[in-house]
Design a protein around this motif. Structure first.
Motif, PDB file in Angstrom:
ATOM      1  N   UNK A 133       0.815  -1.205   0.000  1.00  0.00           N
ATOM      2  CA  UNK A 133       0.000   0.000   0.000  1.00  0.00           C
ATOM      3  C   UNK A 133       0.853   1.261   0.000  1.00  0.00           C
ATOM      4  N   UNK A 134       2.161   1.085   0.170  1.00  0.00           N
ATOM      5  CA  UNK A 134       3.052   2.227   0.158  1.00  0.00           C
ATOM      6  C   UNK A 134       3.055   2.999   1.460  1.00  0.00           C
ATOM      7  N   UNK A 135       2.540   2.373   2.548  1.00  0.00           N
ATOM      8  CA  UNK A 135       2.504   3.033   3.837  1.00  0.00           C
ATOM      9  C   UNK A 135       3.532   2.410   4.764  1.00  0.00           C
ATOM     10  N   UNK A 136       3.910   3.162   5.783  1.00  0.00           N
ATOM     11  CA  UNK A 136       4.852   2.665   6.775  1.00  0.00           C
ATOM     12  C   UNK A 136       4.081   2.242   8.012  1.00  0.00           C
ATOM     13  N   UNK A 137       4.265   0.989   8.472  1.00  0.00           N
ATOM     14  CA  UNK A 137       3.547   0.550   9.670  1.00  0.00           C
ATOM     15  C   UNK A 137       4.039   1.285  10.893  1.00  0.00           C
ATOM     16  N   UNK A 138       3.217   1.368  11.930  1.00  0.00           N
ATOM     17  CA  UNK A 138       3.674   1.990  13.169  1.00  0.00           C
ATOM     18  C   UNK A 138       4.947   1.326  13.660  1.00  0.00           C
ATOM     19  N   UNK A 139       5.844   2.099  14.253  1.00  0.00           N
ATOM     20  CA  UNK A 139       7.139   1.584  14.673  1.00  0.00           C
ATOM     21  C   UNK A 139       6.988   0.391  15.609  1.00  0.00           C
ATOM     22  N   UNK A 140       5.983   0.439  16.506  1.00  0.00           N
ATOM     23  CA  UNK A 140       5.856  -0.625  17.490  1.00  0.00           C
ATOM     24  C   UNK A 140       5.275  -1.909  16.899  1.00  0.00           C
ATOM     25  N   UNK A 141       4.880  -1.886  15.611  1.00  0.00           N
ATOM     26  CA  UNK A 141       4.351  -3.099  14.995  1.00  0.00           C
ATOM     27  C   UNK A 141       5.465  -3.960  14.415  1.00  0.00           C
ATOM     28  N   UNK A 142       6.667  -3.418  14.306  1.00  0.00           N
ATOM     29  CA  UNK A 142       7.792  -4.185  13.785  1.00  0.00           C
ATOM     30  C   UNK A 142       8.311  -5.119  14.870  1.00  0.00           C
ATOM     31  N   UNK A 143       8.492  -6.383  14.507  1.00  0.00           N
ATOM     32  CA  UNK A 143       8.932  -7.393  15.460  1.00  0.00           C
ATOM     33  C   UNK A 143      10.389  -7.724  15.194  1.00  0.00           C
ATOM     34  N   UNK A 144      11.243  -7.371  16.120  1.00  0.00           N
ATOM     35  CA  UNK A 144      12.669  -7.644  15.985  1.00  0.00           C
ATOM     36  C   UNK A 144      12.943  -9.114  16.286  1.00  0.00           C
ATOM     37  N   UNK A 145      13.735  -9.738  15.443  1.00  0.00           N
ATOM     38  CA  UNK A 145      14.080 -11.138  15.630  1.00  0.00           C
ATOM     39  C   UNK A 145      15.420 -11.255  16.342  1.00  0.00           C
ATOM     40  N   UNK A 171      14.453 -19.811  16.352  1.00  0.00           N
ATOM     41  CA  UNK A 171      14.450 -20.758  15.237  1.00  0.00           C
ATOM     42  C   UNK A 171      13.889 -20.111  13.975  1.00  0.00           C
ATOM     43  N   UNK A 172      12.766 -19.416  14.134  1.00  0.00           N
ATOM     44  CA  UNK A 172      12.144 -18.760  12.986  1.00  0.00           C
ATOM     45  C   UNK A 172      13.093 -17.735  12.380  1.00  0.00           C
ATOM     46  N   UNK A 173      13.695 -16.918  13.221  1.00  0.00           N
ATOM     47  CA  UNK A 173      14.614 -15.904  12.725  1.00  0.00           C
ATOM     48  C   UNK A 173      15.817 -16.508  12.027  1.00  0.00           C
ATOM     49  N   UNK A 174      16.305 -17.631  12.545  1.00  0.00           N
ATOM     50  CA  UNK A 174      17.463 -18.275  11.934  1.00  0.00           C
ATOM     51  C   UNK A 174      17.136 -18.795  10.541  1.00  0.00           C
ATOM     52  N   UNK A 194       6.293 -22.868  -1.438  1.00  0.00           N
ATOM     53  CA  UNK A 194       5.719 -22.913  -0.095  1.00  0.00           C
ATOM     54  C   UNK A 194       6.527 -23.937   0.689  1.00  0.00           C
ATOM     55  N   UNK A 195       7.015 -23.533   1.860  1.00  0.00           N
ATOM     56  CA  UNK A 195       7.863 -24.414   2.666  1.00  0.00           C
ATOM     57  C   UNK A 195       7.361 -24.467   4.111  1.00  0.00           C
ATOM     58  N   UNK A 196       6.520 -25.439   4.454  1.00  0.00           N
ATOM     59  CA  UNK A 196       6.161 -25.624   5.862  1.00  0.00           C
ATOM     60  C   UNK A 196       7.366 -26.165   6.624  1.00  0.00           C
ATOM     61  N   UNK A 197       7.515 -25.799   7.883  1.00  0.00           N
ATOM     62  CA  UNK A 197       8.642 -26.338   8.643  1.00  0.00           C
ATOM     63  C   UNK A 197       8.323 -26.401  10.127  1.00  0.00           C
ATOM     64  N   UNK A 198       8.996 -27.333  10.786  1.00  0.00           N
ATOM     65  CA  UNK A 198       8.808 -27.531  12.208  1.00  0.00           C
ATOM     66  C   UNK A 198       9.659 -28.683  12.684  1.00  0.00           C
ATOM     67  N   UNK A 199       9.537 -29.007  13.985  1.00  0.00           N
ATOM     68  CA  UNK A 199      10.283 -30.144  14.512  1.00  0.00           C
ATOM     69  C   UNK A 199       9.735 -31.443  13.924  1.00  0.00           C
ATOM     70  N   UNK A 200      10.629 -32.347  13.635  1.00  0.00           N
ATOM     71  CA  UNK A 200      10.231 -33.595  13.006  1.00  0.00           C
ATOM     72  C   UNK A 200       9.473 -34.482  13.991  1.00  0.00           C
TER      73      UNK A 200
END
Length: 212
Positions: free
Chosen positions: A8-20, A53-56, A204-210
């Motif tokens: 949409x060309x908009x910037x989300x609120x700063x607090x909506x960004x999730x740092x990994x 794990x997700x971030x890695x 599409x790549x689903x992933x998780x513990x085996x």
């Protein structure tokens, strides 16, 4: 439901960004071991992923490795046509929803709230592993970033890059004790509706513990 700010060309609120969490660049498993053990995995344990794990996995796919240019996967002419989306269903410390990975800053931007794994599985011809995985990576492309420089041949370069990223994700999952599988059977327009995008979905790549 959150708006898809990027398209949409908009910037989300700063607090909506999730740092990994910062990625591990040392590890304890050799490349040779991950190559030997790598298999397609469609059955996942009922165990949440950690945010680390997700971030890695995301860093292995498209993480920055240089100040200006350089990522974990090569890109023709450093055009970087790929956009990564995570459909999160069972990740500790992360609400269910769809997120876009941002290489710059190693973070997530919310796209849509709520568990969308069932919808995505439906878009992929009912493949249940997508619905049951704690998280699903969707690799999408903006072709014109590469074709604008290389013309029609740029489409080939985009597809080659998708392969690079897919292998990175496979090997990183194996190093973490996770499993994944590459899925290319889906209805493009249906995946686009689930994600709320106009980009071209490639993997599409689903992933998780085996599941043992």
């Amino acid at each position: 439901m959150l708006l898809f700010f990027v398209l949409a060309g908009e910037t989300p609120p700063r607090d909506s960004i999730i740092r990994l969490p910062a990625p591990d660049t040392v590890g304890r498993v050799t490349v040779e071991q991950t190559l030997l053990r790598r298999r397609s995995v469609r059955n996942y344990a009922d165990k949440p992923l950690t945010l680390g794990d997700l971030g890695q996995v995301l860093w292995a796919a498209q993480g920055k490795t240089g100040k200006d240019y350089g990522r974990t996967a090569p890109s023709a002419g450093a055009t970087y046509p790929m956009e990564l989306f995570v459909v999160a269903g069972n990740v500790s410390g992360l609400e269910q929803g769809i997120y876009q990975y941002q290489s710059e800053g190693h973070c997530l931007r919310p796209v849509v709230s709520g568990d969308r794994r069932r919808e995505l599985a439906g878009a992929a011809l009912g493949q249940t592993c997508i619905q049951k995985a704690p998280a699903v990576l969707v690799l999408c492309a903006e072709y014109k970033r590469t074709t604008g420089r290389y013309g029609e041949r740029g489409e080939r370069y985009v597809h080659i890059e998708a392969g690079h990223i897919g292998q990175n994700v496979h090997l990183q999952c194996e190093a973490l004790g996770l499993g994944t599988v590459m899925i290319g059977a889906f209805v493009d327009s249906a995946v686009q509706r689930v994600l709320g995008i106009r980009l071209a979905p490639l993997y599409i790549m689903p992933f998780g513990y085996k599941r043992k």
